[in-house]
Design a protein around this motif. Structure first.
Motif, PDB file in Angstrom:
ATOM      1  N   GLN A 127       0.761  -1.139   0.173  1.00  0.00           N
ATOM      2  CA  GLN A 127       0.024   0.138   0.162  1.00  0.00           C
ATOM      3  C   GLN A 127       0.991   1.433   0.083  1.00  0.00           C
ATOM      4  OE1 GLN A 127      -3.910   0.407   2.059  1.00  0.00           O
ATOM      5  NE2 GLN A 127      -3.123  -1.394   3.257  1.00  0.00           N
ATOM      6  N   PHE A 128       1.924   1.340   0.871  1.00  0.00           N
ATOM      7  CA  PHE A 128       2.656   2.576   0.985  1.00  0.00           C
ATOM      8  C   PHE A 128       4.189   2.503   0.817  1.00  0.00           C
ATOM      9  CE2 PHE A 128      -0.924   2.184   4.238  1.00  0.00           C
ATOM     10  CZ  PHE A 128      -1.699   3.201   3.650  1.00  0.00           C
ATOM     11  N   GLY A 129       4.789   1.172   0.497  1.00  0.00           N
ATOM     12  CA  GLY A 129       6.063   0.889   0.590  1.00  0.00           C
ATOM     13  C   GLY A 129       6.902   0.871   1.695  1.00  0.00           C
ATOM     14  N   LEU A 130       6.115   0.713   2.966  1.00  0.00           N
ATOM     15  CA  LEU A 130       6.630   0.689   4.245  1.00  0.00           C
ATOM     16  C   LEU A 130       7.057  -1.024   4.464  1.00  0.00           C
ATOM     17  CD1 LEU A 130       4.505   3.113   6.403  1.00  0.00           C
ATOM     18  CD2 LEU A 130       6.733   3.511   5.436  1.00  0.00           C
ATOM     19  N   LYS A 131       7.938  -0.805   5.162  1.00  0.00           N
ATOM     20  CA  LYS A 131       8.368  -2.168   5.675  1.00  0.00           C
ATOM     21  C   LYS A 131       8.409  -2.112   7.353  1.00  0.00           C
ATOM     22  CE  LYS A 131      10.461  -5.327   3.682  1.00  0.00           C
ATOM     23  NZ  LYS A 131      11.387  -6.167   2.722  1.00  0.00           N
ATOM     24  N   VAL A 132       7.844  -3.028   7.883  1.00  0.00           N
ATOM     25  CA  VAL A 132       7.724  -2.918   9.599  1.00  0.00           C
ATOM     26  C   VAL A 132       9.089  -3.874   9.988  1.00  0.00           C
ATOM     27  CG1 VAL A 132       6.649  -3.475  11.656  1.00  0.00           C
ATOM     28  CG2 VAL A 132       5.452  -2.886   9.709  1.00  0.00           C
ATOM     29  N   THR A 133       9.956  -3.629  10.783  1.00  0.00           N
ATOM     30  CA  THR A 133      10.919  -4.504  11.037  1.00  0.00           C
ATOM     31  C   THR A 133      10.970  -5.169  12.494  1.00  0.00           C
ATOM     32  OG1 THR A 133      12.407  -2.370  11.888  1.00  0.00           O
ATOM     33  CG2 THR A 133      12.707  -3.053   9.540  1.00  0.00           C
ATOM     34  N   ARG A 134      10.215  -4.292  13.349  1.00  0.00           N
ATOM     35  CA  ARG A 134       9.957  -4.693  14.644  1.00  0.00           C
ATOM     36  C   ARG A 134       8.820  -4.327  15.314  1.00  0.00           C
ATOM     37  NH1 ARG A 134      16.054  -3.123  16.579  1.00  0.00           N
ATOM     38  NH2 ARG A 134      16.192  -2.025  14.540  1.00  0.00           N
ATOM     39  N   VAL A 135       8.419  -5.020  16.372  1.00  0.00           N
ATOM     40  CA  VAL A 135       7.128  -4.558  17.138  1.00  0.00           C
ATOM     41  C   VAL A 135       7.452  -4.814  18.466  1.00  0.00           C
ATOM     42  CG1 VAL A 135       4.615  -5.305  17.705  1.00  0.00           C
ATOM     43  CG2 VAL A 135       5.518  -5.565  15.054  1.00  0.00           C
ATOM     44  N   VAL A 136       7.367  -3.443  19.361  1.00  0.00           N
ATOM     45  CA  VAL A 136       7.655  -3.656  20.675  1.00  0.00           C
ATOM     46  C   VAL A 136       6.107  -3.837  21.569  1.00  0.00           C
ATOM     47  CG1 VAL A 136       8.565  -2.470  22.524  1.00  0.00           C
ATOM     48  CG2 VAL A 136       9.465  -2.377  20.399  1.00  0.00           C
TER      49      VAL A 136
END
Length: 566
Positions: free
Chosen positions: A330-339
């Protein structure tokens, strides 16, 4: 002229509501101040509120009967619910690896203490309600006392017994409480000396054992030099070389300064620089396959892509997996970590997001702004209390605690009560991120306030009520003998726990100290141990055993009352 003022602070057997509140506030405020006074490295903390309450009760101060019962129960509910929300995220995962051993040792200590309490009742002719009070005080377990008192009240109602039919276990609890606080501290010191513990060596052994560096999520740069991966997509490389739990957050091609966030279908070229996010052991495996460690600085540039922390505060993101949100496409975003609750989790596509989770995202500034419309990222909302979730969770806990469990031969049905019910509800809600409109997120400041406020209310109510006739009861029941009996409950299970932990399971001393404090649900001992050992390592094993130990102590206290109360 000031007669009204004198009335507020004059002990009376029939206090008005205003007088009752004044006594309650006096017990909490003075007790909180007294709890900060230290003897060496040890302070009573909020438990001093109970002793101030005892003193006020001894002087003749009292509270309205209905108000004091409400304050006691409400305070206990707030305390255990706060504990459950705080440790819930790590509780279920703790049963992996050593967590099962830790909990077995803790629960074993609980049942051994219960057996000793029963033997004291049987051999020393101590009423079972007093024996349970001795047990709860000797291990500084407040929820167990609350469960015992609730069970006694339930029996009185069901069997139409007079209100003074049973003794008040809070008196025995108050008498033996100091033994529980200082006894565990004494065992910690003696265990360190008798076992000849070398603390520096224990830290080294623990680091080698746990390989902490491999369990943390880190990022590292690598340069592609292996010809067998050149020209392939990231998806093909992952599949061909069986690479799992690795995220490529940035890619920069050789000879350029342009940095972008790659998809699984991005092609790897020779001399590309990649930013890899994973556990260290997985990163090492990946680098061995694709090339070597890189020192390139351009890939960390924030010109083309930037890194930002986003908090989940909108329903459009809550209870959705990362794959369902599909932020990359959708936005070209990559999630690397979740806290989540202080724990870092690798952002796998199947990971379900909870309200209050923090995402570390990589992408363009414009894309991040677009994603915020879905995720929320409202810091203000997170700071505001969500009373619907809080009191909805408390309702859920009270319902669980009120479910009657019919057991043959017991005079009344067994109930988890207002101690175990809210604790179980909080563990369940925090494990699954919420139930319906009820979510698990409560900021740390609010959790600490809820716990401390709740336990202060409980201690004040218990102390003020038990303070009436406390001295007479101490003399009548030979209080010194109760202290003597309490020593058995305090020292025997702890000593056995130390021996089994060290010589059978070969546990690290830091972990063992945390289990000892958690088995006796003793925050004062935990605070002492972290300062005495100059380490926060005991906190981990303390949090691992605390919930199950608390539930076990509640059930043991109830069963002893139900089985042997006459």
């Amino acid at each position: 002229m000031f007669e009204w003022f004198k009335v507020l602070f004059t002990p009376t057997e029939t206090p008005e509501m205003t007088q009752s509140l004044i006594v309650l506030f006096m017990a909490i405020s003075v007790g909180f101040f007294a709890g900060k006074l230290k003897i060496g490295n040890v302070s009573l903390g909020v438990s001093a509120v109970m002793f101030v309450g005892l003193f006020l009760g001894h002087l003749g101060f009292s509270m309205d009967a209905e108000l004091i019962q409400f304050v006691r129960e409400f305070g206990l509910i707030l305390f255990v619910y706060g504990i459950g929300i705080q440790v819930g995220p790590t509780f279920f995962s703790s049963f992996k690896k050593e967590g099962l051993i830790f909990n077995a040792l803790g629960v074993g200590t609980v049942f051994l203490g219960g057996i000793i309490a029963y033997l004291i009742h049987l051999l020393a002719n101590v009423k079972i309600e007093n024996a349970v009070g001795l047990m709860s005080g000797s291990v500084t377990n407040t929820p167990g006392l609350g469960a015992a008192k609730s069970t006694l009240i339930e029996i009185q109602k069901q069997l139409n017994l007079p209100s003074d039919h049973f003794s008040d276990p809070a008196i025995a609890y108050a008498i033996t409480y100091p033994i529980g606080v200082f006894g565990i501290i004494m065992i910690i010191i003696l265990a360190k000396n008798f076992l000849k513990i070398d603390l520096s060596n224990e830290v080294i052994l623990l680091n080698v054992k746990n390989k902490d560096s491999e369990n943390k999520i880190v990022r590292q740069k690598c340069r592609v030099t292996q010809p067998n991966v050149v020209g392939k997509t990231i998806r093909q490389i992952f599949k061909e070389f069986h690479i799992e739990n690795v995220i490529i957050s940035r890619q920069k091609q050789s000879g350029t300064k342009v940095v972008f966030s790659p998809s699984l279908d991005s092609i790897i070229k020779d001399k590309d620089v990649l930013m890899v996010v994973a556990k260290q052991k997985d990163i090492n495996k990946f680098i061995d396959i694709v090339g070597k460690v890189s020192t390139d600085l351009f890939i960390e540039s924030e010109d083309d892509v930037t890194t930002k922390i986003l908090s989940v505060t909108k329903k459009t993101a809550t209870h959705k997996t990362l794959a369902q949100l599909d932020l990359y496409n959708q936005f070209g975003l990559k999630v690397t970590r979740v806290v989540r609750s202080g724990l870092e989790i690798l952002a796998q596509p199947t990971l379900e997001l909870y309200y209050g989770d923090t995402l570390l995202v990589v992408g363009s500034k414009e894309a991040i702004q677009e994603a915020e419309n879905i995720i929320g990222n409202s810091k203000k909302i997170l700071l505001e209390p969500d009373f619907l979730s809080l009191f909805g969770g408390l309702i859920f806990g009270v319902i669980i605690g009120s479910i009657p469990i019919m057991i043959p031969s017991l005079p009344v049905p067994l109930k988890l009560g207002l101690a175990a019910g809210p604790l179980l509800a909080a563990l369940f809600i925090s494990r699954y991120g919420g139930v319906g409109v009820i979510h698990s997120y409560i900021n740390n400041g609010a959790i600490h306030f809820m716990k401390d406020f709740g336990i202060c209310l409980f201690f004040a109510a218990v102390g003020i009520k038990a303070g009436h006739g406390f001295y007479d009861n101490f003399i009548a029941n030979d209080g010194w003998m109760w202290i003597y009996y309490g020593c058995y409950i305090t020292f025997i299970p702890l000593t056995i726990l130390v021996l089994i932990s060290r010589f059978v399971f070969k546990l690290n001393f830091y972990q063992m100290v945390g289990i000892m404090s958690g088995s006796y649900t003793d925050p004062a001992a935990l605070a002492f141990s972290t300062k005495y050992l100059d380490s926060d390592i005991p906190n981990q094993s303390y949090a691992t055993v605390y919930p199950l130990v608390t539930i076990s102590r509640i059930l043991v206290a109830q069963l002893l009352i139900l089985l042997f109360a006459s």
